[in-house]
Design an enzyme around this catalytic site. Sequence first.
Site, PDB file in Angstrom:
ATOM      1  N   LYS A  58       0.080  14.536   1.753  1.00 31.29           N
ATOM      2  CA  LYS A  58      -1.086  15.013   1.392  1.00 31.29           C
ATOM      3  C   LYS A  58      -1.224  16.580   1.078  1.00 31.29           C
ATOM      4  CE  LYS A  58      -3.580  10.729   2.940  1.00 31.29           C
ATOM      5  NZ  LYS A  58      -4.271  10.102   1.902  1.00 31.29           N
ATOM      6  N   THR A 113      -8.488   6.890  -2.983  1.00 28.04           N
ATOM      7  CA  THR A 113      -9.792   6.390  -3.213  1.00 28.04           C
ATOM      8  C   THR A 113     -10.859   7.527  -3.184  1.00 28.04           C
ATOM      9  OG1 THR A 113     -10.141   5.487  -1.114  1.00 28.04           O
ATOM     10  CG2 THR A 113      -9.233   3.851  -3.043  1.00 28.04           C
ATOM     11  N   HIS A 139       0.915  -1.167  -0.020  1.00 26.35           N
ATOM     12  CA  HIS A 139      -0.082  -0.102   0.193  1.00 26.35           C
ATOM     13  C   HIS A 139       0.862   1.138  -0.037  1.00 26.35           C
ATOM     14  CE1 HIS A 139      -4.410  -0.986   0.457  1.00 26.35           C
ATOM     15  NE2 HIS A 139      -3.757  -2.379   0.975  1.00 26.35           N
ATOM     16  N   LYS A 188      -9.306  13.768   3.588  1.00 24.83           N
ATOM     17  CA  LYS A 188      -8.493  12.763   3.727  1.00 24.83           C
ATOM     18  C   LYS A 188      -7.994  12.897   5.055  1.00 24.83           C
ATOM     19  CE  LYS A 188      -6.877  14.001  -0.281  1.00 24.83           C
ATOM     20  NZ  LYS A 188      -6.910  12.684  -1.212  1.00 24.83           N
ATOM     21  N   ARG A 189      -7.029  11.774   5.462  1.00 27.60           N
ATOM     22  CA  ARG A 189      -6.086  11.949   6.639  1.00 27.60           C
ATOM     23  C   ARG A 189      -5.233  13.053   6.436  1.00 27.60           C
ATOM     24  NH1 ARG A 189      -6.246   7.971  10.741  1.00 27.60           N
ATOM     25  NH2 ARG A 189      -4.519   9.252  11.626  1.00 27.60           N
ATOM     26  N   LYS A 213     -14.355   8.572  -5.506  1.00 29.85           N
ATOM     27  CA  LYS A 213     -15.519   8.944  -4.984  1.00 29.85           C
ATOM     28  C   LYS A 213     -16.006  10.197  -5.522  1.00 29.85           C
ATOM     29  CE  LYS A 213     -14.159   6.887  -0.762  1.00 29.85           C
ATOM     30  NZ  LYS A 213     -13.433   6.890   0.699  1.00 29.85           N
TER      31      LYS A 213
END
Length: 804
Positions: free
Chosen positions: A542, A644, A348, A536-537, A648
């Site tokens: 990120k 992901t 991952h 998101k986290r 969405k």
Amino acid sequence: MLEAINNELKQFSTSAEEASNKDIFYALSRLLTKRIKQDWALTQNAYDHNSEKQVYYFSMEFLLGKLMKVHLINLQILEPVKKAMQKLGFSLEEVLQYEHDAGLGNGGLGRLAACFLDSMASLEIPGHGIGIRYKYGLFEQRLINQNQVELPDYWLKDDYIWEERRNEQSVEVKFGGTIHMTERNGRLHFVHENAETVKAVPFDVPITGYNNQTVNTLRLWSAESSLDAASYDQNQLPQYRDYLEYKQSIEEISAFLYPDDSHEEGKKLRLKQQYFLVSAGLQSIIHSFKKKYNADFSLFPKKIAIQINDTHPSLVIPELMRLLMDGEGLGWDKAWEITTNTVAYTNHTTLSEALETWPADMFSTLLPRIFMIVEEINERFCQHLWFHHEDYRDRIPELAVISYGQIKMAHLAVIGSHSVNGVAKIHTDILKKKEMKHFYQLYPSKFNNKTNGITHRRWLLQINPELSRLISSAIGDKWVERPKDLIKLIRYAEDTAFQDKAMEVKTYNKQVLARHIKEHTGLIVDDQSIFDVHIKRLHGYKRQLLNIFHIVYLYNTLKENPNLDIIPRTFIFGAKAAPSYYFAKQVIHFILSAADIINHDPAIQDKLKVVFLENYNVSLAEKIIPAADVSEQISTASKEASGTGNMKMMMNGALTIGTLDGANIEIKDMVGDKNIFTFGLTADDVLHYYHHGGYNAQDIYQTDERLQLILNQLHDGFFGNDEKDFKDIYYHLLSHNDEFFVLKDFNSYEETQEFVDQTYRNQQKWMTMSITNIAHSGKFSSDRTIQEYASEIWKVSKSPVFSR
Ligand SMILES: *Cc1c(COP(=O)(O)O)cnc(C)c1O
């Protein structure tokens, strides 16, 4: 339906007139459970008696969210139940709020596992989840004084309506102690002495398929004391206190989920959790295998497929070896062949801080027999390299499973499995060419790609009924069973009547979210503004920091020139930071502090709003995603394995602003350059800088006045009294050379955001792009992903339990 619900209420001596929302919720859950149980038993019975291969998906996390609406949709009774509720004077939506989110996961990895369960059941694949029944799920986030505060998520306090305790299927898991070797009939026997024995109790959760009666199982294991409290005299205080302490130390194993997303801590309790999951899961698999096939273990890889979600469950490899050798009397070679042909591993991440290693001394103390087996695996692997790959002799220490006192779980997972997959094309390429280059050269045929997906049933059909109806009105409803059929929408991309309707749906969803924002934050946001969503986290890679830098830049520019012509924008954030991740918490503090200034500055004339919604989880994602216009997918290229959230939002008609990272690249390949906003360094650029240097953040600070202003504002306390916090971000960027290239990518991001603004002005064009994205989103259904796992890794096919 009305009658059935009334009956349920009657059984608990209430009537609809007297019932509360909560009573109705429980009545509905009893009704559903009864229906599901019938098919569950039949499915289980079929799996017990037919000889179909069974898939077991081992994961430390399953981020299920709520399940009641899923069941209503799958059983095709959503509309009748809704109507019955209305007749009784209740709102189904309000009733559904009484289900607590099952938050047994951190983020993407756990949510992927949940989507996979949904797709396996819907595709009639005999596939089951194996996980841990944490007493506390991921912490609940509160935002207090512009900072994150964590509260425990005691999700089991009201009983979990879907689970079924299966006490009779409990097994024992052993920790610590010593291994005593004896020889009997010319064979070595390993006797585990003085071990601490933990009782593992399975709690099964039914996973219903869509409109097909298949009900698979998610088996969650709970740790309990194997000693009986009754045998202790409560009046014998010292002993009783010892007992309570002991009991607590056992229950601790399944007490809480580690909240560190993509970060490895190397803690003993975490290793205990992993072995607990793996040992309990495998024992129950072997038990049911033996009931069906006696002890013909040569059949094992033909009848059982095990997928491990990241390296967290990679102890399945030595544990399966142990059970086959010590338990079933197989020799090493036979056991190894069975194990490697059964287990498949999904990687991952390539983030180095997420790669799992365990100190060998801790490992050997906690799992003495497993350690012996890992040592043997390591020894044989090193010998194999020495004798069969002379050119790898120098690399043995680098590739070994155990080196310098550390056990490397990724190496164990690659060596002990028959398949190693990445989760998006670019991620698999990076694994093959960089991160796992040597293993790829040694075992090229093991490596393969399985681009992630999401269940379109939850993430479109369920959460966006208005858009779903509109789609079906244009192309029929076959897309629900065959998501690739969404491509038929492409004919409507330029149809102005359809565009208007799609626009109306988006505006409606934005109004609904605007109400939620008002209720939960007090902020009033304009439903005509662009809803720009970053959920998101919270993690350095990120780059929520890049987003807020751009927002502050817009703010500074508007202050300078109040007449600046920009389309009003509402920036929406949702993100939890790991409690121990200091930098991530600083970024939350920065976003909230900047938001407070921007939202209350009259000079901005409501052209910018910054909203941070508390406690981002599956249920909140479901509220935000249908209302998104812009989807922020701005990770440092090469860092986000797939993502992901990007899928969405695309599926709900948002346009992506993103880097060429993870599945963003495949989204771009599907929709074409014109229907996505990409920017920034490429993965090759980033990897080149990491390996060869050449980036100096200070240079950008010196030359870019926009960034200089923002960095100085951070340094000089512009965003609040608590200067120290913001100075840390300043030093992170300038003294530590901005490891995630926030400053480097700022210019490209800003230009692209300006292009987003320009594009939005042409509403027809925007809607063409939006519809084009929806039309191409079928590829990102987890049904496609699961079909690929099934045919290429697991070699299982559809096995309908019921004839339709
Ligand atoms: C989908 C999802 C994620 C993963 O989001 P990414 O943007 O891919 O990181 C995380 N948390 C929740 C609650 C989700 O639903």
